[in-house]
Design a protein around this motif. Sequence first.
Motif, mmCIF file in Angstrom:
data_model
loop_
_atom_site.group_PDB
_atom_site.id
_atom_site.type_symbol
_atom_site.label_atom_id
_atom_site.label_comp_id
_atom_site.label_asym_id
_atom_site.label_seq_id
_atom_site.Cartn_x
_atom_site.Cartn_y
_atom_site.Cartn_z
ATOM 1 N N ALA A 1 -2.716 5.172 -5.148
ATOM 2 C CA ALA A 1 -2.753 4.872 -3.717
ATOM 3 C C ALA A 1 -4.047 4.156 -3.344
ATOM 4 C CB ALA A 1 -2.603 6.156 -2.912
ATOM 5 N N ALA A 2 -5.166 4.619 -3.906
ATOM 6 C CA ALA A 2 -6.456 3.978 -3.623
ATOM 7 C C ALA A 2 -6.475 2.549 -4.149
ATOM 8 C CB ALA A 2 -7.587 4.788 -4.249
ATOM 9 N N ALA A 3 -5.858 2.338 -5.318
ATOM 10 C CA ALA A 3 -5.819 0.990 -5.897
ATOM 11 C C ALA A 3 -4.992 0.041 -5.038
ATOM 12 C CB ALA A 3 -5.250 1.053 -7.313
ATOM 13 N N THR A 4 -3.902 0.534 -4.468
ATOM 14 C CA THR A 4 -3.076 -0.331 -3.621
ATOM 15 C C THR A 4 -3.814 -0.716 -2.341
ATOM 16 O OG1 THR A 4 -1.997 1.557 -2.528
ATOM 17 C CG2 THR A 4 -0.944 0.670 -4.508
ATOM 18 N N VAL A 5 -4.569 0.239 -1.798
ATOM 19 C CA VAL A 5 -5.351 -0.063 -0.590
ATOM 20 C C VAL A 5 -6.432 -1.091 -0.909
ATOM 21 C CG1 VAL A 5 -6.950 0.884 1.116
ATOM 22 C CG2 VAL A 5 -4.898 2.168 0.480
ATOM 23 N N LYS A 6 -7.109 -0.911 -2.053
ATOM 24 C CA LYS A 6 -8.140 -1.865 -2.464
ATOM 25 C C LYS A 6 -7.535 -3.253 -2.665
ATOM 26 C CE LYS A 6 -10.921 -3.227 -6.417
ATOM 27 N NZ LYS A 6 -11.151 -3.037 -7.853
ATOM 28 N N TYR A 7 -6.381 -3.308 -3.320
ATOM 29 C CA TYR A 7 -5.722 -4.591 -3.564
ATOM 30 C C TYR A 7 -5.400 -5.288 -2.247
ATOM 31 C CZ TYR A 7 -2.237 -7.999 -5.074
ATOM 32 O OH TYR A 7 -1.547 -9.161 -5.292
ATOM 33 N N HIS A 8 -4.846 -4.547 -1.310
ATOM 34 C CA HIS A 8 -4.462 -5.134 -0.026
ATOM 35 C C HIS A 8 -5.680 -5.659 0.724
ATOM 36 C CE1 HIS A 8 -3.327 -4.991 4.296
ATOM 37 N NE2 HIS A 8 -2.215 -5.522 3.836
ATOM 38 N N THR B 1 0.825 -1.211 0.000
ATOM 39 C CA THR B 1 0.000 0.000 0.000
ATOM 40 C C THR B 1 0.857 1.258 0.000
ATOM 41 O OG1 THR B 1 -0.138 0.067 2.425
ATOM 42 C CG2 THR B 1 -1.823 -1.194 1.248
ATOM 43 N N SER B 2 0.259 2.308 -0.509
ATOM 44 C CA SER B 2 0.906 3.623 -0.487
ATOM 45 C C SER B 2 -0.147 4.658 -0.123
ATOM 46 C CB SER B 2 1.516 3.949 -1.851
ATOM 47 O OG SER B 2 0.518 3.957 -2.858
ATOM 48 N N SER B 3 0.287 5.771 0.391
ATOM 49 C CA SER B 3 -0.643 6.827 0.797
ATOM 50 C C SER B 3 -0.433 8.061 -0.066
ATOM 51 C CB SER B 3 -0.436 7.180 2.274
ATOM 52 O OG SER B 3 0.907 7.582 2.497
ATOM 53 N N ALA B 4 -1.479 8.850 -0.161
ATOM 54 C CA ALA B 4 -1.419 10.077 -0.963
ATOM 55 C C ALA B 4 -1.844 11.263 -0.106
ATOM 56 C CB ALA B 4 -2.328 9.948 -2.179
ATOM 57 N N HIS B 5 -1.284 12.408 -0.417
ATOM 58 C CA HIS B 5 -1.639 13.644 0.281
ATOM 59 C C HIS B 5 -2.675 14.415 -0.527
ATOM 60 C CE1 HIS B 5 1.655 12.905 3.058
ATOM 61 N NE2 HIS B 5 2.462 12.719 2.015
ATOM 62 N N LEU B 6 -3.316 15.354 0.128
ATOM 63 C CA LEU B 6 -4.378 16.112 -0.529
ATOM 64 C C LEU B 6 -3.880 16.873 -1.753
ATOM 65 C CD1 LEU B 6 -6.292 17.527 2.575
ATOM 66 C CD2 LEU B 6 -7.013 15.682 1.040
ATOM 67 N N ASP B 7 -2.636 17.327 -1.708
ATOM 68 C CA ASP B 7 -2.115 18.117 -2.823
ATOM 69 C C ASP B 7 -1.394 17.272 -3.875
ATOM 70 O OD1 ASP B 7 -0.125 17.414 -1.089
ATOM 71 O OD2 ASP B 7 0.933 19.350 -1.165
ATOM 72 N N ASP B 8 -1.454 15.942 -3.756
ATOM 73 C CA ASP B 8 -0.831 15.074 -4.759
ATOM 74 C C ASP B 8 -1.658 15.063 -6.040
ATOM 75 O OD1 ASP B 8 1.359 14.320 -3.287
ATOM 76 O OD2 ASP B 8 0.389 12.561 -2.415
ATOM 77 N N PRO B 9 -1.024 14.805 -7.179
ATOM 78 C CA PRO B 9 -1.766 14.688 -8.447
ATOM 79 C C PRO B 9 -2.799 13.562 -8.375
ATOM 80 C CG PRO B 9 0.589 14.864 -8.849
ATOM 81 C CD PRO B 9 0.429 14.680 -7.373
ATOM 82 N N SER B 10 -3.825 13.680 -9.213
ATOM 83 C CA SER B 10 -4.917 12.697 -9.186
ATOM 84 C C SER B 10 -4.423 11.290 -9.513
ATOM 85 C CB SER B 10 -6.008 13.105 -10.177
ATOM 86 O OG SER B 10 -5.476 13.194 -11.497
#
Length: 208
Positions: free
Chosen positions: A95-102, A80-89
């Motif tokens: 990051a959302a895909a890695t969380v879903k995969y996990h 998994t990886s995390s994203a910040h509010l100011d990160d590109p879409s």
Amino acid sequence: MIEVKNQFVRHGLFWIWVLPFAIFLLVPAFVSREEMRIPSAEIALMKELGQDIQKINERADHVFTVVFSDAVKFSKKLFTSSAHLDDPSGIKRTAAATVKYHENLWHMVYRAVWRLAGLWPTFLALALAVAAPALVDGLVVRAKKVDVFESHNPVFFWGAGHSLVMVVGVFVLLPLLPYTISMPVLYGAVGVIAMALWVTAANLQTGS
């Protein structure tokens, strides 16, 4: 590098190790989170079989906690990886895909543990009632062939032996698959195992 020359061993490694491992890694990436949950039809099936759902849950929870809790923590850091509010879409979607995969990965593992915790008494009973007698009868047929100097059938032996390995591999795969397991599926699999055992045992090398 070790080269495996025996065809049955190679076939067994594919069905019992390579294919389940590939499914373990790939399926969570392509299915929805809802498909990874325990189907209500399987809960109803367990009740029909006389299983206590609460006890199944407790057994599955215990096994999952003892065996997989450390792996869950490690894989969360690894996958998994995390994203910040100011990160590109794009980074946010990744990051959302890695969380879903996990989450899907460990939902799948828990569901497999739950299925095994609930279905093993039924499968064991079916195996003892159908597959074991088929094996014994096949060995009796083989013994008769030896007595009358009748040769084995190598085509039947080869085909049934590989079918047996494949069916055993399918049983390794079944708990991992995102499909509902029903009694007809269990009956069919045990029936195929019994037939493969009988033909394999009846056509073992007799020396003729």
